[in-house]
Design a protein around this motif. Structure first.
Motif, PDB file in Angstrom:
ATOM      1  N   ARG A   1     -31.867   1.114   1.719  1.00 57.21           N
ATOM      2  CA  ARG A   1     -32.774   2.219   1.899  1.00 57.21           C
ATOM      3  C   ARG A   1     -32.044   3.552   1.917  1.00 57.21           C
ATOM      4  NH1 ARG A   1     -34.630  -0.471   7.339  1.00 57.21           N
ATOM      5  NH2 ARG A   1     -32.379  -0.615   7.302  1.00 57.21           N
ATOM      6  N   GLY A   2     -30.766   3.542   2.304  1.00 58.74           N
ATOM      7  CA  GLY A   2     -30.034   4.788   2.507  1.00 58.74           C
ATOM      8  C   GLY A   2     -29.959   5.680   1.277  1.00 58.74           C
TER       9      GLY A   2
ATOM     10  N   SER B   1     -27.602  -5.362   3.848  1.00 53.85           N
ATOM     11  CA  SER B   1     -26.330  -5.989   4.246  1.00 53.85           C
ATOM     12  C   SER B   1     -25.994  -5.764   5.706  1.00 53.85           C
ATOM     13  CB  SER B   1     -25.179  -5.506   3.373  1.00 53.85           C
ATOM     14  OG  SER B   1     -24.900  -4.146   3.607  1.00 53.85           O
ATOM     15  N   TYR B   2     -26.292  -4.573   6.245  1.00 53.72           N
ATOM     16  CA  TYR B   2     -25.889  -4.298   7.620  1.00 53.72           C
ATOM     17  C   TYR B   2     -27.069  -4.442   8.572  1.00 53.72           C
ATOM     18  CZ  TYR B   2     -21.399  -2.322   6.261  1.00 53.72           C
ATOM     19  OH  TYR B   2     -20.134  -2.163   5.780  1.00 53.72           O
TER      20      TYR B   2
ATOM     21  N   ASP C   1     -26.283   6.227  -3.805  1.00 58.03           N
ATOM     22  CA  ASP C   1     -26.342   5.675  -2.447  1.00 58.03           C
ATOM     23  C   ASP C   1     -25.821   6.726  -1.478  1.00 58.03           C
ATOM     24  OD1 ASP C   1     -26.909   3.889  -0.439  1.00 58.03           O
ATOM     25  OD2 ASP C   1     -25.600   2.300  -1.178  1.00 58.03           O
ATOM     26  N   ASP C   2     -26.148   6.543  -0.198  1.00 54.99           N
ATOM     27  CA  ASP C   2     -25.684   7.513   0.793  1.00 54.99           C
ATOM     28  C   ASP C   2     -24.182   7.426   1.000  1.00 54.99           C
ATOM     29  OD1 ASP C   2     -25.965   5.034   2.020  1.00 54.99           O
ATOM     30  OD2 ASP C   2     -27.087   5.767   3.749  1.00 54.99           O
TER      31      ASP C   2
ATOM     32  N   ASP D   1     -18.720   2.022   1.857  1.00 59.79           N
ATOM     33  CA  ASP D   1     -17.858   1.710   3.006  1.00 59.79           C
ATOM     34  C   ASP D   1     -16.836   0.655   2.584  1.00 59.79           C
ATOM     35  OD1 ASP D   1     -16.836   0.570   5.437  1.00 59.79           O
ATOM     36  OD2 ASP D   1     -18.544   1.329   6.546  1.00 59.79           O
ATOM     37  N   THR D   2     -17.157  -0.632   2.711  1.00 62.80           N
ATOM     38  CA  THR D   2     -16.229  -1.678   2.230  1.00 62.80           C
ATOM     39  C   THR D   2     -16.291  -1.792   0.708  1.00 62.80           C
ATOM     40  OG1 THR D   2     -17.914  -3.404   2.348  1.00 62.80           O
ATOM     41  CG2 THR D   2     -16.601  -3.018   4.342  1.00 62.80           C
ATOM     42  N   GLY D   3     -17.383  -1.313   0.126  1.00 59.03           N
ATOM     43  CA  GLY D   3     -17.559  -1.411  -1.328  1.00 59.03           C
ATOM     44  C   GLY D   3     -18.361  -2.625  -1.749  1.00 59.03           C
TER      45      GLY D   3
ATOM     46  N   THR E   1     -21.551  -3.446  -1.323  1.00 53.26           N
ATOM     47  CA  THR E   1     -22.843  -3.118  -1.943  1.00 53.26           C
ATOM     48  C   THR E   1     -22.614  -2.515  -3.334  1.00 53.26           C
ATOM     49  OG1 THR E   1     -23.669  -2.608   0.269  1.00 53.26           O
ATOM     50  CG2 THR E   1     -25.004  -1.856  -1.588  1.00 53.26           C
TER      51      THR E   1
HETATM   52  O1  LIG Z   1     -19.849  -0.365   1.097  1.00 55.62           O
HETATM   53  P1  LIG Z   1     -20.588  -1.270   2.027  1.00 55.62           P
HETATM   54  O2  LIG Z   1     -19.682  -1.841   3.098  1.00 55.62           O
HETATM   55  O3  LIG Z   1     -21.343  -2.358   1.319  1.00 55.62           O
HETATM   56  O4  LIG Z   1     -21.615  -0.391   2.859  1.00 55.62           O
HETATM   57  C1  LIG Z   1     -22.407   0.626   2.318  1.00 55.62           C
HETATM   58  C2  LIG Z   1     -23.868   0.268   2.392  1.00 55.62           C
HETATM   59  O5  LIG Z   1     -24.262   0.036   3.752  1.00 55.62           O
HETATM   60  C3  LIG Z   1     -25.410   0.812   4.065  1.00 55.62           C
HETATM   61  O6  LIG Z   1     -26.607   0.164   3.689  1.00 55.62           O
HETATM   62  P2  LIG Z   1     -27.278  -0.999   4.568  1.00 55.62           P
HETATM   63  O7  LIG Z   1     -26.995  -2.329   3.934  1.00 55.62           O
HETATM   64  O8  LIG Z   1     -26.895  -0.834   5.991  1.00 55.62           O
HETATM   65  O9  LIG Z   1     -28.824  -0.800   4.428  1.00 55.62           O
HETATM   66  P3  LIG Z   1     -29.718   0.515   4.518  1.00 55.62           P
HETATM   67  O10 LIG Z   1     -29.341   1.354   3.359  1.00 55.62           O
HETATM   68  O11 LIG Z   1     -31.075  -0.042   4.423  1.00 55.62           O
HETATM   69  O12 LIG Z   1     -29.433   1.200   5.829  1.00 55.62           O
HETATM   70  C4  LIG Z   1     -25.256   2.049   3.207  1.00 55.62           C
HETATM   71  O13 LIG Z   1     -26.527   2.668   2.980  1.00 55.62           O
HETATM   72  C5  LIG Z   1     -24.687   1.479   1.929  1.00 55.62           C
HETATM   73  O14 LIG Z   1     -25.716   1.031   1.053  1.00 55.62           O
END
Ligand SMILES: O=P(O)(O)OC[C@H]1O[C@H](OP(=O)(O)OP(=O)(O)O)[C@H](O)[C@@H]1O
Ligand SMILES: O=c1[nH]c(=O)c2nc[nH]c2[nH]1
Ligand SMILES: [Mg+2]
Length: 175
Positions: free
Chosen positions: A50-51, A75-76, A109-110, A113-115, A117
């Protein structure tokens, strides 16, 4: 502060908290668009939900794009990363615009982080341009364009996840 299940709260686990206001986020999205404007043109924007929905709306407005699709990923759960699930991919119509490989499509995407997604979405659309507002070092190599890098131990608090609240004075132990 300890939550019901005795695990530290999101705030406690946050490492370096990096709170972002709506105003700051809007500015950062516009800064991102200035860079993207030099890379495009793009046929469509794809938000990673959603971010990614919030920056995608701002970027699409600034670039004059009206075709907006989503890849819905989860994922989170708060700050804990679980298995990555693609709940929905892009439409057939959007896929055609990108010639099947994502060429000329802009994924937003917003943050990365780990990459995990970003890697998954890149596999779906290898030729798309991938842009995020913020990037942490582990995920940064996956992103084509981003605005602000923060350290890996930073937790970004987005304005849609937070609210204004009282903070104790620094001399009383505020972070
Ligand atoms: O690089 P990564 O470690 O994969 O993390 C980055 C992802 O984590 C968060 O999304 P999240 O899955 O929390 O869902 P949301 O966007 O619905 O908050 C963020 O919006 C990115 O999409
Ligand atoms: O709100 C968030 N802030 C972060 O720093 C982050 N990293 C992964 N997912 C995240 N969500
Ligand atoms: Mg997300």
């Amino acid at each position: 502060m300890v939550e019901r299940n005795s695990e530290p709260s999101v705030q406690d686990r946050a490492g370096r908290p990096f709170p972002v206001s709506w105003d700051q986020f809007h500015r950062d999205c516009r800064a991102l668009t200035w860079r993207l404007n030099e890379v495009g043109p793009f046929h469509a924007v794809i938000a990673i939900t959603r971010g990614g929905l919030v920056p995608a709306a701002i970027v699409a407005r600034e670039l004059g794009l009206r075709v907006i699709d989503t890849v819905c990923v989860a994922s989170y759960d708060h700050d804990k990363q679980g298995d990555l699930k693609v709940l929905k991919g892009i439409s057939e119509q959007t896929a055609k615009l990108g010639g099947g490989t994502g060429k000329g499509l802009l994924i937003v995407d917003d943050l990365v982080d780990t990459g995990k997604t970003g890697r998954l979405v890149r596999e779906l659309l290898p030729d798309a341009h991938f842009a995020t507002v913020y990037a942490k070092p582990q995920g940064r190599p996956l992103v084509d364009t981003y605005i602000t890098e923060v350290s890996q131990d930073t937790w970004i608090f987005f304005p849609w996840d937070t609210a204004l609240s009282f903070q104790p004075p620094i001399r009383d132990g505020a972070a």
